[in-house]
Design a protein around this motif. Structure first.
Motif, PDB file in Angstrom:
ATOM      1  N   ILE A  76      -6.948 -12.560   6.480  1.00 45.44           N
ATOM      2  CA  ILE A  76      -5.887 -13.477   6.096  1.00 45.44           C
ATOM      3  C   ILE A  76      -6.228 -14.751   6.840  1.00 45.44           C
ATOM      4  O   ILE A  76      -5.919 -15.980   6.648  1.00 45.44           O
ATOM      5  N   LEU A  77      -6.784 -14.682   8.043  1.00 48.05           N
ATOM      6  CA  LEU A  77      -6.899 -15.669   9.049  1.00 48.05           C
ATOM      7  C   LEU A  77      -8.257 -16.746   8.364  1.00 48.05           C
ATOM      8  O   LEU A  77      -8.059 -18.133   8.338  1.00 48.05           O
ATOM      9  N   ALA A 127      -6.122  -6.112   0.667  1.00 46.32           N
ATOM     10  CA  ALA A 127      -6.713  -7.330   0.881  1.00 46.32           C
ATOM     11  C   ALA A 127      -6.279  -8.415  -0.356  1.00 46.32           C
ATOM     12  O   ALA A 127      -6.192  -9.514   0.270  1.00 46.32           O
ATOM     13  N   PRO A 128      -5.511  -7.987  -1.484  1.00 41.10           N
ATOM     14  CA  PRO A 128      -5.021  -8.956  -2.369  1.00 41.10           C
ATOM     15  C   PRO A 128      -3.734  -9.586  -1.639  1.00 41.10           C
ATOM     16  O   PRO A 128      -3.562 -10.915  -1.659  1.00 41.10           O
ATOM     17  N   ILE A 129      -3.004  -8.979  -0.967  1.00 45.44           N
ATOM     18  CA  ILE A 129      -1.914  -9.496  -0.090  1.00 45.44           C
ATOM     19  C   ILE A 129      -2.397 -10.530   1.102  1.00 45.44           C
ATOM     20  O   ILE A 129      -1.626 -11.513   1.150  1.00 45.44           O
ATOM     21  N   GLN A 130      -3.245 -10.118   1.731  1.00 40.33           N
ATOM     22  CA  GLN A 130      -3.927 -11.004   2.668  1.00 40.33           C
ATOM     23  C   GLN A 130      -4.325 -12.263   2.131  1.00 40.33           C
ATOM     24  O   GLN A 130      -4.309 -13.236   2.520  1.00 40.33           O
ATOM     25  N   LEU A 131      -5.078 -12.179   0.889  1.00 36.10           N
ATOM     26  CA  LEU A 131      -5.585 -13.590   0.252  1.00 36.10           C
ATOM     27  C   LEU A 131      -4.491 -14.227  -0.207  1.00 36.10           C
ATOM     28  O   LEU A 131      -4.419 -15.455  -0.015  1.00 36.10           O
ATOM     29  N   SER A 132      -3.643 -13.670  -0.737  1.00 32.73           N
ATOM     30  CA  SER A 132      -2.555 -14.412  -1.464  1.00 32.73           C
ATOM     31  C   SER A 132      -1.605 -15.141  -0.272  1.00 32.73           C
ATOM     32  O   SER A 132      -1.329 -16.311  -0.271  1.00 32.73           O
ATOM     33  N   MET A 133      -1.253 -14.353   0.893  1.00 32.28           N
ATOM     34  CA  MET A 133      -0.589 -14.629   1.817  1.00 32.28           C
ATOM     35  C   MET A 133      -1.206 -15.841   2.858  1.00 32.28           C
ATOM     36  O   MET A 133      -0.589 -16.797   3.081  1.00 32.28           O
ATOM     37  N   GLY A 134      -2.494 -15.652   2.872  1.00 30.00           N
ATOM     38  CA  GLY A 134      -3.444 -16.535   3.698  1.00 30.00           C
ATOM     39  C   GLY A 134      -3.390 -17.846   2.873  1.00 30.00           C
ATOM     40  O   GLY A 134      -3.352 -18.893   3.502  1.00 30.00           O
ATOM     41  N   PRO A 150       4.729 -16.884   5.068  1.00 31.93           N
ATOM     42  CA  PRO A 150       3.600 -16.166   4.439  1.00 31.93           C
ATOM     43  C   PRO A 150       3.165 -14.959   5.206  1.00 31.93           C
ATOM     44  O   PRO A 150       3.161 -13.774   5.147  1.00 31.93           O
ATOM     45  N   ALA A 151       2.552 -15.566   6.378  1.00 32.77           N
ATOM     46  CA  ALA A 151       1.865 -14.822   7.229  1.00 32.77           C
ATOM     47  C   ALA A 151       2.730 -13.517   7.934  1.00 32.77           C
ATOM     48  O   ALA A 151       2.218 -12.356   7.808  1.00 32.77           O
TER      49      ALA A 151
END
Length: 242
Positions: A76-77, A127-134, A150-151
């Protein structure tokens, strides 16, 4: 810039850092209701907010370093850093008045979410949540200096306890704000005036952190958050209509 404006910025920095210390996030959300109306340009407002926000995260990030699960943070970072780079470039291309109006809408949307829906929406920390929220966090951070919401949705879902949550959020904010400050510096947004105001406003940040640490155990973070979100909605409406 007038002495009155500088005093208001210092007071805003104090309350914003107090909010951050008590509730874990919210510095950028609060101070960006003030800075765009006082700084010479919208871009300088985001630059000052980011530089001040770095100070709020340094101590808790170091204190919680041993609690940091890097595997929950890196994707996410990294997504945030890449997205925020392009968002910062957009700030230099878009008219400041237009960005202020969009900021007003974002403030209203974020306040509505946290007031009414934050406890009802749960997301799996994959992973999809990390990519979208990031990605969303990167655009909100680069454009509006408020990458937190979002984070936080992701970190709440993936943290095993309070210490891990604080470690994740503070390292995310610390590294993210450092990188965005570098991007903003390269885009010419970190001006000499921003540096001078930072030297004064950082005193307010430190005061707010100290007060927040003193009253942390005596105030309900949930009540403080509700007050801040209601204020955000009003400030957003004023910004949208101004």
């Amino acid at each position: 810039m007038t002495i009155t404006a500088i005093i208001i910025i210092i007071l805003a920095a104090t309350f914003a850092s107090f909010t951050q210390r008590v509730s874990g996030f919210g510095f950028g959300i609060f101070i960006m209701t003030i800075l765009p109306h006082l700084m010479p340009s919208y871009g300088e407002a985001t630059a000052l907010s980011g530089l001040l926000a770095i100070v709020t995260s340094i101590v808790p990030a170091i204190q919680m370093a041993r609690k940091l699960p890097v595997r929950k943070l890196w994707l996410i970072l990294l997504t945030f850093i890449i997205t925020s780079f392009f968002a910062v470039l957009l700030v230099t291309k878009i008219d400041s008045r237009s960005l202020k109006h969009v900021l007003g809408g974002v403030l209203i949307a974020v306040s509505i979410y946290f007031l009414f829906f934050s406890g009802k929406i749960h997301m799996k920390p994959n992973a999809p949540i990390q990519l979208s929220m990031g990605t969303l966090s990167g655009f909100m951070g680069g454009l509006f200096a408020m990458q937190g919401p979002p984070a936080v949705i992701y970190f709440v879902g993936c943290s095993s306890d309070k210490d891990e949550y604080i470690a994740l959020t503070q390292w995310y904010f610390l590294i993210g704000n450092i990188m965005m400050s570098i991007f903003r510096g390269g885009s010419g947004l970190v001006t000499p005036l921003v540096g001078k105001i930072w030297c004064l406003a950082v005193l307010g940040v430190l005061l707010g952190l100290w007060i927040g640490a003193k009253v942390y155990a005596r105030i309900r973070p949930e009540l403080l958050r509700k007050i801040i979100y209601a204020y955000m909605a009003v400030a957003g409406l004023i910004t949208l209509l101004a």
